[in-house]
Scaffold this motif. Structure first.
Motif, PDB file in Angstrom:
ATOM      1  N   VAL A  66      -2.285  -0.364  -0.346  1.00  0.00           N
ATOM      2  CA  VAL A  66      -2.464  -1.421  -1.337  1.00  0.00           C
ATOM      3  C   VAL A  66      -3.112  -2.600  -0.627  1.00  0.00           C
ATOM      4  O   VAL A  66      -2.700  -2.973   0.476  1.00  0.00           O
ATOM      5  N   LEU A  67      -4.104  -3.196  -1.264  1.00  0.00           N
ATOM      6  CA  LEU A  67      -4.814  -4.328  -0.696  1.00  0.00           C
ATOM      7  C   LEU A  67      -4.723  -5.500  -1.667  1.00  0.00           C
ATOM      8  O   LEU A  67      -4.993  -5.339  -2.854  1.00  0.00           O
ATOM      9  N   VAL A  68      -4.315  -6.675  -1.161  1.00  0.00           N
ATOM     10  CA  VAL A  68      -4.135  -7.856  -2.003  1.00  0.00           C
ATOM     11  C   VAL A  68      -5.102  -8.950  -1.563  1.00  0.00           C
ATOM     12  O   VAL A  68      -5.118  -9.346  -0.389  1.00  0.00           O
ATOM     13  N   TYR A  69      -5.908  -9.413  -2.516  1.00  0.00           N
ATOM     14  CA  TYR A  69      -6.826 -10.528  -2.287  1.00  0.00           C
ATOM     15  C   TYR A  69      -6.391 -11.705  -3.127  1.00  0.00           C
ATOM     16  O   TYR A  69      -5.765 -11.507  -4.152  1.00  0.00           O
ATOM     17  N   PRO A  70      -6.636 -12.951  -2.709  1.00  0.00           N
ATOM     18  CA  PRO A  70      -7.643 -13.347  -1.749  1.00  0.00           C
ATOM     19  C   PRO A  70      -7.176 -13.331  -0.292  1.00  0.00           C
ATOM     20  O   PRO A  70      -7.982 -13.561   0.607  1.00  0.00           O
ATOM     21  N   GLU A  71      -5.916 -13.023  -0.032  1.00  0.00           N
ATOM     22  CA  GLU A  71      -5.412 -13.071   1.338  1.00  0.00           C
ATOM     23  C   GLU A  71      -5.893 -11.922   2.207  1.00  0.00           C
ATOM     24  O   GLU A  71      -5.764 -11.975   3.424  1.00  0.00           O
ATOM     25  N   ALA A  72      -6.419 -10.864   1.619  1.00  0.00           N
ATOM     26  CA  ALA A  72      -6.850  -9.667   2.344  1.00  0.00           C
ATOM     27  C   ALA A  72      -5.690  -9.061   3.124  1.00  0.00           C
ATOM     28  O   ALA A  72      -5.807  -8.740   4.301  1.00  0.00           O
ATOM     29  N   VAL A  73      -4.568  -8.889   2.457  1.00  0.00           N
ATOM     30  CA  VAL A  73      -3.379  -8.288   3.054  1.00  0.00           C
ATOM     31  C   VAL A  73      -3.360  -6.808   2.694  1.00  0.00           C
ATOM     32  O   VAL A  73      -3.442  -6.447   1.529  1.00  0.00           O
ATOM     33  N   ASN A  77       1.995   2.787   3.386  1.00  0.00           N
ATOM     34  CA  ASN A  77       3.225   3.536   3.078  1.00  0.00           C
ATOM     35  C   ASN A  77       3.987   2.914   1.909  1.00  0.00           C
ATOM     36  O   ASN A  77       5.220   2.868   1.920  1.00  0.00           O
ATOM     37  N   VAL A  78       3.261   2.434   0.919  1.00  0.00           N
ATOM     38  CA  VAL A  78       3.887   1.794  -0.236  1.00  0.00           C
ATOM     39  C   VAL A  78       4.399   2.875  -1.193  1.00  0.00           C
ATOM     40  O   VAL A  78       3.708   3.855  -1.472  1.00  0.00           O
ATOM     41  N   ALA A  79       5.612   2.685  -1.665  1.00  0.00           N
ATOM     42  CA  ALA A  79       6.233   3.567  -2.656  1.00  0.00           C
ATOM     43  C   ALA A  79       6.476   2.756  -3.927  1.00  0.00           C
ATOM     44  O   ALA A  79       6.522   1.518  -3.880  1.00  0.00           O
ATOM     45  N   PRO A  80       6.639   3.431  -5.052  1.00  0.00           N
ATOM     46  CA  PRO A  80       6.881   2.687  -6.302  1.00  0.00           C
ATOM     47  C   PRO A  80       8.053   1.717  -6.208  1.00  0.00           C
ATOM     48  O   PRO A  80       7.995   0.614  -6.775  1.00  0.00           O
ATOM     49  N   GLU A  81       9.088   2.059  -5.474  1.00  0.00           N
ATOM     50  CA  GLU A  81      10.249   1.161  -5.351  1.00  0.00           C
ATOM     51  C   GLU A  81       9.962  -0.094  -4.522  1.00  0.00           C
ATOM     52  O   GLU A  81      10.761  -1.029  -4.506  1.00  0.00           O
ATOM     53  N   ASP A  82       8.805  -0.163  -3.845  1.00  0.00           N
ATOM     54  CA  ASP A  82       8.411  -1.350  -3.082  1.00  0.00           C
ATOM     55  C   ASP A  82       7.697  -2.388  -3.946  1.00  0.00           C
ATOM     56  O   ASP A  82       7.547  -3.544  -3.536  1.00  0.00           O
ATOM     57  N   VAL A  83       7.247  -2.004  -5.112  1.00  0.00           N
ATOM     58  CA  VAL A  83       6.399  -2.862  -5.941  1.00  0.00           C
ATOM     59  C   VAL A  83       7.124  -4.138  -6.366  1.00  0.00           C
ATOM     60  O   VAL A  83       6.555  -5.230  -6.324  1.00  0.00           O
ATOM     61  N   GLY A  84       8.381  -4.046  -6.755  1.00  0.00           N
ATOM     62  CA  GLY A  84       9.139  -5.239  -7.144  1.00  0.00           C
ATOM     63  C   GLY A  84       9.229  -6.248  -6.008  1.00  0.00           C
ATOM     64  O   GLY A  84       9.087  -7.455  -6.222  1.00  0.00           O
ATOM     65  N   GLU A  85       9.441  -5.755  -4.793  1.00  0.00           N
ATOM     66  CA  GLU A  85       9.507  -6.640  -3.625  1.00  0.00           C
ATOM     67  C   GLU A  85       8.152  -7.286  -3.355  1.00  0.00           C
ATOM     68  O   GLU A  85       8.080  -8.476  -3.022  1.00  0.00           O
ATOM     69  N   ILE A  86       7.069  -6.526  -3.495  1.00  0.00           N
ATOM     70  CA  ILE A  86       5.734  -7.103  -3.303  1.00  0.00           C
ATOM     71  C   ILE A  86       5.487  -8.194  -4.342  1.00  0.00           C
ATOM     72  O   ILE A  86       4.970  -9.266  -4.024  1.00  0.00           O
ATOM     73  N   PHE A  87       5.894  -7.943  -5.580  1.00  0.00           N
ATOM     74  CA  PHE A  87       5.762  -8.966  -6.625  1.00  0.00           C
ATOM     75  C   PHE A  87       6.562 -10.209  -6.259  1.00  0.00           C
ATOM     76  O   PHE A  87       6.033 -11.326  -6.270  1.00  0.00           O
ATOM     77  N   ASP A  88       7.850 -10.041  -5.966  1.00  0.00           N
ATOM     78  CA  ASP A  88       8.725 -11.191  -5.702  1.00  0.00           C
ATOM     79  C   ASP A  88       8.287 -11.972  -4.470  1.00  0.00           C
ATOM     80  O   ASP A  88       8.187 -13.197  -4.504  1.00  0.00           O
ATOM     81  N   THR A  89       8.034 -11.262  -3.387  1.00  0.00           N
ATOM     82  CA  THR A  89       7.769 -11.912  -2.107  1.00  0.00           C
ATOM     83  C   THR A  89       6.332 -12.391  -1.976  1.00  0.00           C
ATOM     84  O   THR A  89       6.093 -13.517  -1.533  1.00  0.00           O
ATOM     85  N   HIS A  90       5.371 -11.568  -2.372  1.00  0.00           N
ATOM     86  CA  HIS A  90       3.962 -11.915  -2.140  1.00  0.00           C
ATOM     87  C   HIS A  90       3.293 -12.518  -3.376  1.00  0.00           C
ATOM     88  O   HIS A  90       2.770 -13.632  -3.313  1.00  0.00           O
ATOM     89  N   ILE A  91       3.320 -11.807  -4.472  1.00  0.00           N
ATOM     90  CA  ILE A  91       2.603 -12.273  -5.664  1.00  0.00           C
ATOM     91  C   ILE A  91       3.184 -13.596  -6.171  1.00  0.00           C
ATOM     92  O   ILE A  91       2.454 -14.533  -6.462  1.00  0.00           O
ATOM     93  N   VAL A  92       4.504 -13.685  -6.249  1.00  0.00           N
ATOM     94  CA  VAL A  92       5.157 -14.902  -6.733  1.00  0.00           C
ATOM     95  C   VAL A  92       5.414 -15.876  -5.581  1.00  0.00           C
ATOM     96  O   VAL A  92       5.121 -17.063  -5.675  1.00  0.00           O
TER      97      VAL A  92
END
Length: 107
Positions: A66-73, A77-92
């Motif tokens: 998974v690649l997130v811009y604009p930070e280019a992170v 090894n991302v699994a569906p159960e990691d998505v909520g954490e990515i939302f909470d920690t990174h997106i929000v």
């Protein structure tokens, strides 16, 4: 529609089962993509980010990627159960999820 703050690319590259590089599709890339779409819908976060499926992002042996811009992170090894954490920690929250970061040698 307002311009999204972030853009998330989820690799769904598919290769034959015995391909030496592997593929994110065989490592759950499509399920990760669907989890991102579901989380976006649940949170009504359409103005916060765009989510796009993509072809190969590079480190196929470490997928699903998974690649997130604009930070280019780059996450690996991302699994569906990691998505909520990515939302909470990174997106929000604005902070990358350290345990999922691709190593500097890859990205």
């Amino acid at each position: 529609m307002p311009r999204p703050q972030r853009h998330v690319f989820v690799c769904t590259q598919n290769r034959p089962p015995q391909h030496p590089r592997g593929s994110c599709a065989s490592k759950g890339g499509t399920a990760v993509l669907q989890a991102f779409w579901a989380e976006q819908q649940k949170r009504q976060a359409y103005d916060q980010l765009s989510i796009t499926y993509s072809g190969c992002l590079g480190p196929c042996d470490q997928g699903a990627n998974v690649l997130v811009y604009p930070e280019a992170v780059m996450y690996r090894n991302v699994a569906p159960e990691d998505v909520g954490e990515i939302f909470d920690t990174h997106i929000v929250g604005g902070q990358p999820v350290k345990r999922l970061l691709a190593p500097a040698t890859v990205w």
